[in-house]
Write an enzyme that holds these catalytic residues in place. Structure first.
Site, mmCIF file in Angstrom:
data_model
loop_
_atom_site.group_PDB
_atom_site.id
_atom_site.type_symbol
_atom_site.label_atom_id
_atom_site.label_comp_id
_atom_site.label_asym_id
_atom_site.label_seq_id
_atom_site.Cartn_x
_atom_site.Cartn_y
_atom_site.Cartn_z
ATOM 1 N N THR A 159 0.861 -1.182 0.000
ATOM 2 C CA THR A 159 0.000 0.000 0.000
ATOM 3 C C THR A 159 0.898 1.232 0.000
ATOM 4 O O THR A 159 1.291 1.717 -1.041
ATOM 5 C CB THR A 159 -0.965 -0.005 1.202
ATOM 6 O OG1 THR A 159 -0.225 -0.184 2.413
ATOM 7 C CG2 THR A 159 -2.003 -1.106 1.057
ATOM 8 N N LYS A 181 3.952 -6.832 4.210
ATOM 9 C CA LYS A 181 3.724 -5.435 3.902
ATOM 10 C C LYS A 181 3.428 -4.738 5.208
ATOM 11 O O LYS A 181 2.849 -5.318 6.137
ATOM 12 C CB LYS A 181 2.591 -5.249 2.901
ATOM 13 C CG LYS A 181 1.188 -5.543 3.383
ATOM 14 C CD LYS A 181 0.491 -4.475 4.168
ATOM 15 C CE LYS A 181 0.566 -3.126 3.494
ATOM 16 N NZ LYS A 181 0.056 -2.044 4.405
ATOM 17 N N THR A 192 2.658 -5.457 12.117
ATOM 18 C CA THR A 192 2.729 -5.393 10.665
ATOM 19 C C THR A 192 1.339 -5.654 10.131
ATOM 20 O O THR A 192 0.516 -6.255 10.808
ATOM 21 C CB THR A 192 3.720 -6.413 10.078
ATOM 22 O OG1 THR A 192 3.871 -6.149 8.680
ATOM 23 C CG2 THR A 192 3.239 -7.836 10.255
#
Length: 260
Positions: A159, A181, A192
């Site tokens: 993102t 990510k 995370t």
């Protein structure tokens, strides 16, 4: 395998371990037009899975779904999207998650309770689910076990990340790989958004769960970026057993931790 005992950056990430395929495509969920839909499949022979999720009291529909689906210690696939978190979307969002899992299960010939779902992106906005479902055939057709496929999956879950995050370790005849990510919304207690870990070691569900919880406690749980805890944090470990190697749990746990 006789490669290094420690982790190395690897574009293969989730595909470095035997028995796994991955894919990443553009479904049109992001206004940017960047890749936004990923899939990781476990072709076995084992279908062992363990997962830990955010401890936030408010969670997204994919977290609710995946908590239930992984409770039996097994899973064959994880479908992940960026471009929308599917949080605070009510009954419609819950149905979107179920429909996503069902579409992937049908395409793979698996049962729906073998498919875990993870979503990341804006909160409170419903996913353009028709676009997501339309892309499932392309996604499953793109599945491969090579470096390009692992890299594509890692890119599709980004993102606000500026680079894809992958790692791998090969030791004692088996491999552990992963992709993650996460950029903002990081606070202690699983810091995370996503991490998908794969191994071709022969593990049972209890060993996988114990190792994963120990690894996250020493890694993701200790990070803090902006003091905000996410609604969608998800770390999943899949074990295929494809190497045929049954590692000593005391040896496997630190390898998993190092990849995390």
């Amino acid at each position: 395998m006789t490669a290094p005992t420690g982790p190395v950056a690897s574009g293969r990430g989730v595909t470095v371990a035997g028995g796994f395929r991955a894919a990443g495509v553009t479904a049109g969920l992001k206004a940017s037009g960047l890749p936004d839909l990923a899939l990781v499949t476990n072709d076995g022979p084992l279908d062992v899975a363990a997962a830990v999720f955010t401890s936030n009291r408010v969670v997204g529909e994919p977290v609710k779904w995946s908590r239930r689906a992984v409770a039996d210690g097994s899973a064959r696939a994880v479908v992940l999207n960026s471009g929308g978190a599917n949080v605070a979307t009510g009954a419609a969002g819950a149905q979107d998650t179920a429909d996503t899992a069902a579409a992937v299960a049908a395409a793979l010939g698996d049962s729906v309770d073998e498919v875990l779902v993870a979503s990341t992106g804006l909160i409170g906005v419903r996913l353009p689910i028709s676009r997501l479902l339309k892309a499932i055939p392309e996604l499953t057709s793109a599945l491969a076990d090579d470096e390009a496929a692992g890299a594509a999956a890692a890119q599709a879950i980004m993102t606000t990340d500026t680079v894809p995050k992958t790692a791998a370790a090969m030791v004692d005849g088996y491999a552990v790989g992963g992709m993650a990510k996460g950029a903002g919304m990081l606070a202690p207690a699983l810091a995370t958004m996503f991490a998908i870990l794969t191994t071709d070691a022969v593990l049972d569900a209890t060993t996988a769960d114990t190792a994963l919880r120990a690894a996250t406690a020493a890694t993701f749980d200790r990070l803090d970026s902006d003091g905000c805890m996410s609604t969608s944090d998800t770390v999943i470990l899949l074990a295929s057993g494809a190497s045929g190697v049954s590692p000593d749990p005391a040896r496997f746990a630190p390898t998993l931790r190092e990849v995390c």
